[in-house]
Design an enzyme around this catalytic site. Sequence first.
Site, mmCIF file in Angstrom:
data_model
loop_
_atom_site.group_PDB
_atom_site.id
_atom_site.type_symbol
_atom_site.label_atom_id
_atom_site.label_comp_id
_atom_site.label_asym_id
_atom_site.label_seq_id
_atom_site.Cartn_x
_atom_site.Cartn_y
_atom_site.Cartn_z
ATOM 1 N N GLU A 65 -9.278 -9.955 3.773
ATOM 2 C CA GLU A 65 -9.665 -8.588 3.428
ATOM 3 C C GLU A 65 -11.024 -8.529 2.757
ATOM 4 O O GLU A 65 -11.287 -9.228 1.775
ATOM 5 C CB GLU A 65 -8.611 -7.955 2.510
ATOM 6 C CG GLU A 65 -8.939 -6.517 2.134
ATOM 7 C CD GLU A 65 -7.797 -5.780 1.470
ATOM 8 O OE1 GLU A 65 -8.007 -4.616 1.075
ATOM 9 O OE2 GLU A 65 -6.698 -6.364 1.343
ATOM 10 N N LYS A 106 4.630 -11.414 3.457
ATOM 11 C CA LYS A 106 3.204 -11.675 3.223
ATOM 12 C C LYS A 106 2.967 -11.841 1.734
ATOM 13 O O LYS A 106 3.549 -11.124 0.921
ATOM 14 C CB LYS A 106 2.326 -10.553 3.781
ATOM 15 C CG LYS A 106 0.816 -10.818 3.583
ATOM 16 C CD LYS A 106 -0.042 -9.872 4.397
ATOM 17 C CE LYS A 106 -0.134 -8.490 3.813
ATOM 18 N NZ LYS A 106 -0.809 -8.464 2.471
ATOM 19 N N SER A 154 0.836 -1.209 0.000
ATOM 20 C CA SER A 154 0.000 0.000 0.000
ATOM 21 C C SER A 154 0.867 1.254 0.000
ATOM 22 O O SER A 154 0.368 2.359 -0.247
ATOM 23 C CB SER A 154 -0.939 0.007 1.211
ATOM 24 O OG SER A 154 -0.244 -0.323 2.400
#
Length: 272
Positions: A190, A121, A53
């Site tokens: 998510e 991740k 992000s």
Amino acid sequence: MSVAKKDYKRITTKSLIEMKENGEKISMLTAYDFTMAHIVDVAGVDVILVGDSASNVMAGHETTLPITLDQMIYHASSVIRGVNRALVVVDLPFGSYQSDSKEALRSAIRIMKESGAHAVKMEGGAEIKDSIKKILNAGIPVMGHLGLTPQSIYKFGTYTVRAKEEAEAEQLVEDAKLLESLGCFAIVLEKIPAHLAEKVAKSISIPVIGIGAGGGVDGQVLVIHDMLGMNNEFSPRFLRRYLNLYEAMTGAIGQYVTDVKSKDFPNEKEQY
């Protein structure tokens, strides 16, 4: 009978599994630089995610896809230098692991060696199992990520809630169990229905950390810029803003401009 909260001086992958077993929720936030990472760590957050992000909030890109492995290593290195307690997890960026398990291993090794991070991740389930296996076999901890996977945004075509239909929900549950069986130490879910996220959390022994996945999971994660209100254009239902830093910062900077223009700053006490 409630279990007393354990005082962890250093969070590890084992700590997170203990937290789940003891019913203690896991706190997770993003950070991308030394100063913010130090503040987040001192505040007591359990896991710091150096998320891709950064592509959005640090570089201004529309998606997470443009950020490179070198850029992720730069951000991760900066974060690591500011952290004493939290577990630092780094996103493997788009293109660094999807097509070739050997390339995936090389990418993960670079992140671990060059940044000093504690884990990586990866987004996806069965389709990336070979890459996950190879990375885990090298002794590198892996956190999974299912549901809305932003690196696949052009495949989905939308940021809407995932796994609302039965077939996709069943596949998500299967993928979560697969990630556990492969050896992942935790999974991020998510933007999926809360009841499904809770079902997943109860069906596996590793921690499930949600973002837009309800309160029935083992922990929560948010992007630091969003929860502090630095980004005033992003307002999904799952986001709780704990500050309005956009307003506070523009106000403070505006006052600085006024003080400089009016010759109020610096005053006699603010010079040598």
